[in-house]
Design a protein around this motif. Structure first.
Motif, PDB file in Angstrom:
ATOM      1  N   VAL A  37      14.465   7.525  43.027  1.00  0.00           N
ATOM      2  CA  VAL A  37      13.089   7.249  42.686  1.00  0.00           C
ATOM      3  C   VAL A  37      12.944   6.159  41.382  1.00  0.00           C
ATOM      4  O   VAL A  37      13.437   6.751  40.294  1.00  0.00           O
ATOM      5  CB  VAL A  37      12.475   8.437  42.367  1.00  0.00           C
ATOM      6  CG1 VAL A  37      10.645   8.335  42.007  1.00  0.00           C
ATOM      7  CG2 VAL A  37      12.438   9.443  43.508  1.00  0.00           C
ATOM      8  N   CYS A  38      12.470   5.184  41.778  1.00  0.00           N
ATOM      9  CA  CYS A  38      12.579   4.153  40.446  1.00  0.00           C
ATOM     10  C   CYS A  38      11.163   4.074  40.065  1.00  0.00           C
ATOM     11  O   CYS A  38      10.171   4.307  40.692  1.00  0.00           O
ATOM     12  CB  CYS A  38      12.909   2.672  41.188  1.00  0.00           C
ATOM     13  SG  CYS A  38      12.980   1.596  40.194  1.00  0.00           S
ATOM     14  N   ARG A  39      11.134   3.301  38.796  1.00  0.00           N
ATOM     15  CA  ARG A  39       9.658   3.297  38.059  1.00  0.00           C
ATOM     16  C   ARG A  39       8.938   2.425  39.065  1.00  0.00           C
ATOM     17  O   ARG A  39       7.769   2.245  38.942  1.00  0.00           O
ATOM     18  CB  ARG A  39       9.876   2.707  36.610  1.00  0.00           C
ATOM     19  CG  ARG A  39       8.647   2.355  35.998  1.00  0.00           C
ATOM     20  CD  ARG A  39       9.155   2.376  34.634  1.00  0.00           C
ATOM     21  NE  ARG A  39       9.243   3.575  33.845  1.00  0.00           N
ATOM     22  CZ  ARG A  39       8.417   4.603  33.779  1.00  0.00           C
ATOM     23  NH1 ARG A  39       6.995   4.231  34.076  1.00  0.00           N
ATOM     24  NH2 ARG A  39       8.635   5.683  33.009  1.00  0.00           N
ATOM     25  N   THR A  40       9.507   1.357  39.593  1.00  0.00           N
ATOM     26  CA  THR A  40       8.992   0.188  40.457  1.00  0.00           C
ATOM     27  C   THR A  40       8.262   1.063  41.554  1.00  0.00           C
ATOM     28  O   THR A  40       6.988   0.591  41.923  1.00  0.00           O
ATOM     29  CB  THR A  40       9.783  -0.692  40.931  1.00  0.00           C
ATOM     30  OG1 THR A  40      10.526  -1.295  40.068  1.00  0.00           O
ATOM     31  CG2 THR A  40       9.085  -1.641  41.800  1.00  0.00           C
ATOM     32  N   ASP A  41       8.565   2.151  42.006  1.00  0.00           N
ATOM     33  CA  ASP A  41       7.736   2.808  43.108  1.00  0.00           C
ATOM     34  C   ASP A  41       6.281   3.497  42.535  1.00  0.00           C
ATOM     35  O   ASP A  41       5.311   3.561  43.224  1.00  0.00           O
ATOM     36  CB  ASP A  41       8.514   4.329  43.295  1.00  0.00           C
ATOM     37  CG  ASP A  41       9.935   3.845  44.007  1.00  0.00           C
ATOM     38  OD1 ASP A  41      10.292   2.579  44.535  1.00  0.00           O
ATOM     39  OD2 ASP A  41      10.959   4.949  44.256  1.00  0.00           O
ATOM     40  N   GLY A  59      10.766   3.369  48.175  1.00  0.00           N
ATOM     41  CA  GLY A  59      12.128   3.855  48.204  1.00  0.00           C
ATOM     42  C   GLY A  59      13.302   2.504  48.268  1.00  0.00           C
ATOM     43  O   GLY A  59      13.143   1.959  49.477  1.00  0.00           O
ATOM     44  N   HIS A  60      13.776   2.175  47.305  1.00  0.00           N
ATOM     45  CA  HIS A  60      14.676   0.973  47.381  1.00  0.00           C
ATOM     46  C   HIS A  60      15.928   1.257  46.708  1.00  0.00           C
ATOM     47  O   HIS A  60      16.571   0.438  46.324  1.00  0.00           O
ATOM     48  CB  HIS A  60      13.981  -0.247  46.980  1.00  0.00           C
ATOM     49  CG  HIS A  60      13.672  -0.197  45.369  1.00  0.00           C
ATOM     50  ND1 HIS A  60      12.387   0.418  45.172  1.00  0.00           N
ATOM     51  CD2 HIS A  60      14.267  -0.293  44.233  1.00  0.00           C
ATOM     52  CE1 HIS A  60      12.306   0.350  43.924  1.00  0.00           C
ATOM     53  NE2 HIS A  60      13.274   0.217  43.251  1.00  0.00           N
ATOM     54  N   GLU A  61      16.595   2.599  46.561  1.00  0.00           N
ATOM     55  CA  GLU A  61      17.646   2.784  46.071  1.00  0.00           C
ATOM     56  C   GLU A  61      18.362   3.877  47.243  1.00  0.00           C
ATOM     57  O   GLU A  61      18.629   4.994  46.802  1.00  0.00           O
ATOM     58  CB  GLU A  61      17.750   3.530  44.862  1.00  0.00           C
ATOM     59  CG  GLU A  61      16.977   2.870  43.706  1.00  0.00           C
ATOM     60  CD  GLU A  61      16.716   3.497  42.175  1.00  0.00           C
ATOM     61  OE1 GLU A  61      17.064   4.584  42.314  1.00  0.00           O
ATOM     62  OE2 GLU A  61      16.783   2.950  41.031  1.00  0.00           O
ATOM     63  N   ILE A  62      18.605   3.275  48.162  1.00  0.00           N
ATOM     64  CA  ILE A  62      18.864   4.070  49.514  1.00  0.00           C
ATOM     65  C   ILE A  62      20.296   3.930  49.673  1.00  0.00           C
ATOM     66  O   ILE A  62      21.019   3.035  49.809  1.00  0.00           O
ATOM     67  CB  ILE A  62      18.447   3.418  50.771  1.00  0.00           C
ATOM     68  CG1 ILE A  62      16.743   3.218  50.529  1.00  0.00           C
ATOM     69  CG2 ILE A  62      18.493   4.040  51.979  1.00  0.00           C
ATOM     70  CD1 ILE A  62      16.279   2.205  51.759  1.00  0.00           C
ATOM     71  N   LEU A 148      21.685   1.548  42.828  1.00  0.00           N
ATOM     72  CA  LEU A 148      21.114   0.217  43.549  1.00  0.00           C
ATOM     73  C   LEU A 148      20.008  -0.075  42.830  1.00  0.00           C
ATOM     74  O   LEU A 148      19.521  -1.404  43.489  1.00  0.00           O
ATOM     75  CB  LEU A 148      20.747   0.817  44.981  1.00  0.00           C
ATOM     76  CG  LEU A 148      22.232   1.256  45.644  1.00  0.00           C
ATOM     77  CD1 LEU A 148      21.807   2.172  46.774  1.00  0.00           C
ATOM     78  CD2 LEU A 148      22.992   0.012  46.121  1.00  0.00           C
ATOM     79  N   CYS A 149      19.157   0.212  42.188  1.00  0.00           N
ATOM     80  CA  CYS A 149      18.277  -0.559  41.362  1.00  0.00           C
ATOM     81  C   CYS A 149      18.219  -0.371  39.779  1.00  0.00           C
ATOM     82  O   CYS A 149      18.391  -1.345  39.096  1.00  0.00           O
ATOM     83  CB  CYS A 149      16.880  -0.065  41.686  1.00  0.00           C
ATOM     84  SG  CYS A 149      15.478  -1.408  41.124  1.00  0.00           S
ATOM     85  N   ALA A 150      18.136   0.860  39.388  1.00  0.00           N
ATOM     86  CA  ALA A 150      18.430   1.229  37.978  1.00  0.00           C
ATOM     87  C   ALA A 150      19.598   0.467  37.524  1.00  0.00           C
ATOM     88  O   ALA A 150      19.684  -0.164  36.514  1.00  0.00           O
ATOM     89  CB  ALA A 150      18.466   2.723  37.831  1.00  0.00           C
TER      90      ALA A 150
END
Ligand SMILES: [Zn+2]
Ligand SMILES: [Zn+2]
Length: 329
Positions: A37-41, A59-62, A148-150
């Motif tokens: 769960v990213c801040r961008t969400d 969701g983009h850290e899959i 994957l994102c952070a």
């Protein structure tokens, strides 16, 4: 398959059943093992990103395992574990794609923003944009998800910050807690800046190797070569400029930030640089995963069930987390 769907901005996500799709040419179907769960969400949730399409599965850290591949897909193969980051697809033909800056593509697709993401039991992804996460190296999908994102965006921000030895990190959340481990493994000193009085976050930063931790309004004990701002507050920009040396850089690592207040030109004078980081390239992905592996980065995660996505987002918004939140379908 089950997804947590955001119908429109400002609504809570709701659990929806869908038929399992078949991957189209160039796509893979993944069974999701974990999704960060990213801040961008939160910005997608709040309708703050012009790129976002609704309804959307965020969701983009899959991290997932390939269950089926579409026509023409040679890699990854069925059974392999891969990561799906924010950059879901690029056009391959625009000026930026042709000049090694696919992060700035004119017609990009963003996972969990303009195409359905990983708050789900299954997800489709473009094979060419998946990153290899061999199970032997990444046995715990929840640990790998925040990379994957952070991780990747933090890594790109660090490379834009240059090779200075004294780095300031403003906002000590999911990205900073990973990046500090990479930076200290490279022999750098890190100063961590948090919200005023957030003793817990400051102690967390010190436990991960920070040389100093304090409030963002404080001056660090020495001048910084560069500062990276992860918190989405524009007021941090002049504070960070004030903390960097002549010729130093301030890198804004977030996709969205509140307005930057006016500040005296002398804060920018003497060749200080102010830049933002936008998205990532596949090269960033491979480079950061290699750096994180050699630094033996450990993600601090709190696990939530898929159905608890709203709770996880809420905890992130309230700053009630140390490290990263991860959904486990
Ligand atoms: Zn392009
Ligand atoms: Zn993100």
């Amino acid at each position: 398959m089950k997804v947590m769907l955001l119908s429109r901005p400002g609504q809570p996500l709701s659990l929806v059943e869908r038929t399992l799709p078949a991957p189209a040419a160039g796509e893979v179907l993944l069974r999701v093992a974990a999704c960060g769960v990213c801040r961008t969400d939160l910005h997608v949730l709040d309708g703050e990103l012009p790129q976002a399409h609704y309804p959307i599965v965020p969701g983009h850290e899959i991290v997932g395992t390939v269950e089926a591949v579409g026509e023409g897909v040679a890699s990854p193969r069925v059974g392999e574990q891969v990561g799906v980051p924010w950059l879901g697809e690029t056009c391959g033909t625009c000026f930026y794609c042709r000049h090694d800056q696919e992060n700035l593509c004119d017609n990009p697709v963003f996972t969990g923003c303009s195409r359905d993401g990983g708050y789900a039991t299954h997800v489709l992804a473009k094979a060419a944009f998946c990153l290899a996460l061999p199970k032997a190296l990444y046995p715990d999908a929840a640990q790998a998800a925040p990379l994957l994102c952070a991780g990747l965006i933090g890594g790109r921000a660090l490379s834009l910050a240059g090779d200075g030895e004294r780095i300031g990190l403003y906002g000590f959340g999911a990205a900073a807690h990973l990046l500090i481990q990479v930076a200290t493994s490279q022999g750098r000193q890190v100063c961590a800046f948090t919200r005023e009085g957030d003793a817990e976050a400051q102690a967390f930063a010190l436990s991960l190797g920070a040389t100093w931790a304090g409030a963002s309004t404080q001056r660090p004990p020495f001048e910084l070569d560069a500062a990276i701002i992860f918190a989405p507050s524009g007021e941090l920009v002049p504070l960070a400029l004030r903390a960097v040396r002549k010729g130093g850089s301030v890198v804004c690592g977030g996709i969205h930030m509140s307005d930057i207040p006016g500040f005296p030109y002398r804060l920018l004078w003497e060749e200080r640089r102010l830049v933002s980081v936008a998205n990532l390239t596949r090269h960033d992905g491979h480079a950061f995963l290699a750096a994180a592996a050699s630094a033996k980065v450990v993600s601090h995660v709190r696990r939530y069930a898929l159905e608890q996505a709203n709770e996880a987002l809420d905890d992130l918004r309230r700053g009630a987390l140390q490290g990263a939140a991860v959904l486990i379908p």
